[in-house]
Design an enzyme around this catalytic site. Sequence first.
Site, PDB file in Angstrom:
ATOM      1  N   ILE A 155     -33.318 -13.039-160.179  1.00  0.00           N
ATOM      2  CA  ILE A 155     -34.279 -13.149-161.289  1.00  0.00           C
ATOM      3  C   ILE A 155     -35.007 -11.812-161.474  1.00  0.00           C
ATOM      4  CG2 ILE A 155     -36.252 -14.451-162.186  1.00  0.00           C
ATOM      5  CD1 ILE A 155     -35.383 -16.776-160.313  1.00  0.00           C
ATOM      6  N   SER A 213     -41.809 -22.761-157.847  1.00  0.00           N
ATOM      7  CA  SER A 213     -40.600 -23.522-158.150  1.00  0.00           C
ATOM      8  C   SER A 213     -40.964 -24.945-158.519  1.00  0.00           C
ATOM      9  CB  SER A 213     -39.723 -23.525-156.892  1.00  0.00           C
ATOM     10  OG  SER A 213     -38.712 -24.493-156.993  1.00  0.00           O
ATOM     11  N   TYR A 242     -38.744 -24.662-147.251  1.00  0.00           N
ATOM     12  CA  TYR A 242     -38.761 -23.751-148.410  1.00  0.00           C
ATOM     13  C   TYR A 242     -39.831 -24.207-149.409  1.00  0.00           C
ATOM     14  CZ  TYR A 242     -37.634 -21.869-152.987  1.00  0.00           C
ATOM     15  OH  TYR A 242     -37.733 -21.291-154.234  1.00  0.00           O
ATOM     16  N   LYS A 251     -43.594 -22.516-150.648  1.00  0.00           N
ATOM     17  CA  LYS A 251     -44.066 -22.251-152.027  1.00  0.00           C
ATOM     18  C   LYS A 251     -45.393 -22.973-152.279  1.00  0.00           C
ATOM     19  CE  LYS A 251     -40.813 -19.592-153.489  1.00  0.00           C
ATOM     20  NZ  LYS A 251     -41.094 -18.184-153.776  1.00  0.00           N
ATOM     21  N   ASN A 295     -34.471 -24.712-163.244  1.00  0.00           N
ATOM     22  CA  ASN A 295     -33.203 -24.293-162.617  1.00  0.00           C
ATOM     23  C   ASN A 295     -32.602 -23.071-163.327  1.00  0.00           C
ATOM     24  OD1 ASN A 295     -33.629 -27.146-161.716  1.00  0.00           O
ATOM     25  ND2 ASN A 295     -31.704 -26.760-160.658  1.00  0.00           N
ATOM     26  N   PHE A 338     -22.575 -34.324-156.174  1.00  0.00           N
ATOM     27  CA  PHE A 338     -23.343 -35.075-155.168  1.00  0.00           C
ATOM     28  C   PHE A 338     -24.038 -36.281-155.805  1.00  0.00           C
ATOM     29  CE2 PHE A 338     -23.845 -30.613-153.235  1.00  0.00           C
ATOM     30  CZ  PHE A 338     -22.686 -30.753-152.476  1.00  0.00           C
TER      31      PHE A 338
HETATM   32  P1  NAD Z   1     -32.999 -13.606-154.712  1.00  0.00           P
HETATM   33  O1  NAD Z   1     -32.745 -13.920-153.296  1.00  0.00           O
HETATM   34  O2  NAD Z   1     -31.857 -13.180-155.557  1.00  0.00           O
HETATM   35  O3  NAD Z   1     -34.154 -12.505-154.851  1.00  0.00           O
HETATM   36  C1  NAD Z   1     -35.203 -12.392-153.915  1.00  0.00           C
HETATM   37  C2  NAD Z   1     -35.283 -10.933-153.507  1.00  0.00           C
HETATM   38  O4  NAD Z   1     -36.330 -10.779-152.552  1.00  0.00           O
HETATM   39  C3  NAD Z   1     -33.998 -10.429-152.851  1.00  0.00           C
HETATM   40  O5  NAD Z   1     -33.610  -9.233-153.486  1.00  0.00           O
HETATM   41  C4  NAD Z   1     -34.378 -10.194-151.379  1.00  0.00           C
HETATM   42  O6  NAD Z   1     -33.672  -9.112-150.817  1.00  0.00           O
HETATM   43  C5  NAD Z   1     -35.865  -9.913-151.518  1.00  0.00           C
HETATM   44  N1  NAD Z   1     -36.646 -10.245-150.316  1.00  0.00           N
HETATM   45  C6  NAD Z   1     -36.607 -11.379-149.567  1.00  0.00           C
HETATM   46  N2  NAD Z   1     -37.479 -11.326-148.560  1.00  0.00           N
HETATM   47  C7  NAD Z   1     -38.123 -10.124-148.674  1.00  0.00           C
HETATM   48  C8  NAD Z   1     -39.135  -9.474-147.932  1.00  0.00           C
HETATM   49  N3  NAD Z   1     -39.680 -10.049-146.862  1.00  0.00           N
HETATM   50  N4  NAD Z   1     -39.534  -8.246-148.337  1.00  0.00           N
HETATM   51  C9  NAD Z   1     -38.991  -7.652-149.415  1.00  0.00           C
HETATM   52  N5  NAD Z   1     -38.019  -8.200-150.146  1.00  0.00           N
HETATM   53  C10 NAD Z   1     -37.600  -9.439-149.793  1.00  0.00           C
HETATM   54  O7  NAD Z   1     -33.717 -14.888-155.362  1.00  0.00           O
HETATM   55  P2  NAD Z   1     -34.041 -15.212-156.870  1.00  0.00           P
HETATM   56  O8  NAD Z   1     -33.181 -16.346-157.280  1.00  0.00           O
HETATM   57  O9  NAD Z   1     -34.063 -13.980-157.682  1.00  0.00           O
HETATM   58  O10 NAD Z   1     -35.503 -15.792-156.691  1.00  0.00           O
HETATM   59  C11 NAD Z   1     -36.657 -14.981-156.853  1.00  0.00           C
HETATM   60  C12 NAD Z   1     -37.877 -15.794-156.506  1.00  0.00           C
HETATM   61  O11 NAD Z   1     -37.923 -16.968-157.318  1.00  0.00           O
HETATM   62  C13 NAD Z   1     -37.888 -16.303-155.051  1.00  0.00           C
HETATM   63  O12 NAD Z   1     -39.200 -16.230-154.576  1.00  0.00           O
HETATM   64  C14 NAD Z   1     -37.432 -17.745-155.179  1.00  0.00           C
HETATM   65  O13 NAD Z   1     -37.933 -18.548-154.154  1.00  0.00           O
HETATM   66  C15 NAD Z   1     -38.024 -18.132-156.521  1.00  0.00           C
HETATM   67  N6  NAD Z   1     -37.296 -19.222-157.184  1.00  0.00           N
HETATM   68  C16 NAD Z   1     -35.951 -19.106-157.390  1.00  0.00           C
HETATM   69  C17 NAD Z   1     -35.261 -20.139-158.001  1.00  0.00           C
HETATM   70  C18 NAD Z   1     -33.768 -20.050-158.237  1.00  0.00           C
HETATM   71  O14 NAD Z   1     -33.151 -21.089-158.504  1.00  0.00           O
HETATM   72  N7  NAD Z   1     -33.147 -18.895-158.173  1.00  0.00           N
HETATM   73  C19 NAD Z   1     -35.951 -21.294-158.414  1.00  0.00           C
HETATM   74  C20 NAD Z   1     -37.327 -21.364-158.193  1.00  0.00           C
HETATM   75  C21 NAD Z   1     -37.996 -20.311-157.586  1.00  0.00           C
HETATM   76  C1  UD1 Z   2     -32.177 -26.552-155.467  1.00  0.00           C
HETATM   77  C2  UD1 Z   2     -33.201 -26.793-154.388  1.00  0.00           C
HETATM   78  C3  UD1 Z   2     -34.561 -26.355-154.904  1.00  0.00           C
HETATM   79  C4  UD1 Z   2     -34.510 -24.890-155.317  1.00  0.00           C
HETATM   80  C5  UD1 Z   2     -33.389 -24.703-156.342  1.00  0.00           C
HETATM   81  C6  UD1 Z   2     -33.188 -23.244-156.684  1.00  0.00           C
HETATM   82  C7  UD1 Z   2     -32.373 -28.627-153.022  1.00  0.00           C
HETATM   83  C8  UD1 Z   2     -32.574 -30.060-152.625  1.00  0.00           C
HETATM   84  N1  UD1 Z   2     -33.198 -28.180-154.008  1.00  0.00           N
HETATM   85  O1  UD1 Z   2     -32.561 -27.302-156.616  1.00  0.00           O
HETATM   86  O2  UD1 Z   2     -35.535 -26.520-153.912  1.00  0.00           O
HETATM   87  O3  UD1 Z   2     -35.749 -24.498-155.895  1.00  0.00           O
HETATM   88  O4  UD1 Z   2     -32.152 -25.197-155.818  1.00  0.00           O
HETATM   89  O5  UD1 Z   2     -32.690 -22.535-155.597  1.00  0.00           O
HETATM   90  O6  UD1 Z   2     -31.538 -27.929-152.484  1.00  0.00           O
HETATM   91  N2  UD1 Z   2     -24.919 -30.322-157.243  1.00  0.00           N
HETATM   92  C9  UD1 Z   2     -23.663 -30.871-157.102  1.00  0.00           C
HETATM   93  N3  UD1 Z   2     -22.733 -30.142-156.426  1.00  0.00           N
HETATM   94  C10 UD1 Z   2     -22.987 -28.905-155.909  1.00  0.00           C
HETATM   95  C11 UD1 Z   2     -24.277 -28.355-156.073  1.00  0.00           C
HETATM   96  C12 UD1 Z   2     -25.224 -29.097-156.731  1.00  0.00           C
HETATM   97  O7  UD1 Z   2     -23.404 -31.984-157.550  1.00  0.00           O
HETATM   98  O8  UD1 Z   2     -22.086 -28.303-155.298  1.00  0.00           O
HETATM   99  C13 UD1 Z   2     -25.923 -31.096-157.999  1.00  0.00           C
HETATM  100  C14 UD1 Z   2     -27.155 -31.453-157.174  1.00  0.00           C
HETATM  101  O9  UD1 Z   2     -26.943 -32.648-156.496  1.00  0.00           O
HETATM  102  C15 UD1 Z   2     -28.232 -31.539-158.280  1.00  0.00           C
HETATM  103  C16 UD1 Z   2     -27.761 -30.525-159.331  1.00  0.00           C
HETATM  104  O10 UD1 Z   2     -26.377 -30.302-159.066  1.00  0.00           O
HETATM  105  O11 UD1 Z   2     -28.212 -32.806-158.861  1.00  0.00           O
HETATM  106  C17 UD1 Z   2     -28.487 -29.178-159.259  1.00  0.00           C
HETATM  107  O12 UD1 Z   2     -28.390 -28.703-157.908  1.00  0.00           O
HETATM  108  P1  UD1 Z   2     -28.857 -27.214-157.509  1.00  0.00           P
HETATM  109  O13 UD1 Z   2     -28.241 -26.229-158.429  1.00  0.00           O
HETATM  110  O14 UD1 Z   2     -28.607 -27.052-156.048  1.00  0.00           O
HETATM  111  O15 UD1 Z   2     -30.401 -27.205-157.820  1.00  0.00           O
HETATM  112  P2  UD1 Z   2     -31.546 -28.230-157.328  1.00  0.00           P
HETATM  113  O16 UD1 Z   2     -31.056 -29.216-156.357  1.00  0.00           O
HETATM  114  O17 UD1 Z   2     -32.204 -28.751-158.555  1.00  0.00           O
END
Ligand code: NAD
Ligand code: UD1
Length: 348
Positions: free
Chosen positions: A14, A126, A150, A154, A180, A219
């Site tokens: 992101i 999140s 996790y 948050k 998502n 799932f």
């Molecule tokens: P990502 O893992 O791609 O990016 C996170 C970055 O933080 C990485 O580049 C990693 O190297 C860096 N990092 C981790 N720990 C660190 C530390 N201690 N010091 C410095 N750098 C560090 O993840 P993302 O999907 O880009 O997510 C970004 C943020 O959004 C995260 O905080 C994640 O929890 C949150 N978030 C992500 C999702 C998702 O589905 N991707 C959903 C909700 C919230």
């Molecule tokens: C998951 C995490 C959530 C996190 C988010 C982003 C869990 C329980 N939740 O959300 O905390 O913030 O990712 O990193 O892990 N699915 C399948 N097959 C797969 C993968 C997923 O059926 O191989 C389904 C899951 O059951 C769900 C949907 O797809 O119904 C979305 O799953 P996913 O992409 O993992 O996101 P979340 O579970 O919403």
Amino acid sequence: MNNKILVTGGAGYIGSHTCVALHQAGYDIVVYDNLSNSSYEAVNRVSALIGQPIEFIEGDIRNAGLLREVFDKHRFFGVIHFAGLKAVGESVARPLIYYDNNVSGTINLLNVMEEYSVSNLIFSSSATVYGDPETLPINETSPRSCTNPYGQSKLTVEHILGDLAVSNDKWNLITLRYFNPVGAHPSGQIGEDPNDIPNNLMPYISQVAAGKLTKLSIFGNDYSTVDGTGVRDFIHVTDLAQGHVAALSYLKKQSSPVGFLPVNLGTGKGTSVLELVSAFIETTKQSIPYKFAARREGDIASCYASADKAKKLFGWKAKLSITDMCQDTWRWQSMNPNGYKSISEYKI
Ligand code: NAD
Ligand code: UD1
């Protein structure tokens, strides 16, 4: 006007997309990332996309000394704080590492911000903080609860930010609760690059389409949803990136501090797993073999946002469709079959 932003975790999925959006909106960015879950190549690609080098510091948010050096060198308007660990399963196995990175790391960053009188923060939270929601769509006043480390990390940071805002009214602590995030930059140059076999749905689908994984396991098909499969609010990562720009613009317009301000970033629309698989097949013309499997522990039936607060406060609304999300994911996957890794480095 000070337009300099520190982007922690800016090399990640992101963060990298948000760096492009910030640059396009006229911000100067400094990226701080320990590369624990990302590749420097993402920074190179962002530089190429924006047509200029990015100031990058390889460092950990738990390293106060290094953060101070960065704050000594730059005067920041604010910090967008993406850095953290995000794999739910891993957090159950290694909770201390998750609390240390996500909670202690954030406390460390806040301490340094306080030392340097930088009071504007945008924090990556999140939808996971809502647990199993009682009502849908989920708005920002819905009850919060989490079942895994996790999510707890948050939620704990959210509580810390809430307390901080009460302790001193100088703070602007915007907490964006992402639903998502999926998709990739339309150029195909940056995207999500999971280290291992993906846990999340969209990267799994795209690796099945590419033939790297043989079959998707869905799932659960006995949820009380439109077709029995889980329903989520998928949001294109470039829309999400724009949400951060909109949050910053909002902050810049305020004449008094906003304190702790949680805002959902979602589309407001739920899509089932089967609907996403069908859309991916239709958009990309690839086949996605799948089977139904048991529910995944900790999963909920449905989760989608009320996106009204972001619209009202920031004037922001997600624009891109599920088709765009599938198309852009597939372009990224096709153009970068091994993500950011070179073929020789790649292993699965
Ligand atoms: P990502 O893992 O791609 O990016 C996170 C970055 O933080 C990485 O580049 C990693 O190297 C860096 N990092 C981790 N720990 C660190 C530390 N201690 N010091 C410095 N750098 C560090 O993840 P993302 O999907 O880009 O997510 C970004 C943020 O959004 C995260 O905080 C994640 O929890 C949150 N978030 C992500 C999702 C998702 O589905 N991707 C959903 C909700 C919230
Ligand atoms: C998951 C995490 C959530 C996190 C988010 C982003 C869990 C329980 N939740 O959300 O905390 O913030 O990712 O990193 O892990 N699915 C399948 N097959 C797969 C993968 C997923 O059926 O191989 C389904 C899951 O059951 C769900 C949907 O797809 O119904 C979305 O799953 P996913 O992409 O993992 O996101 P979340 O579970 O919403």
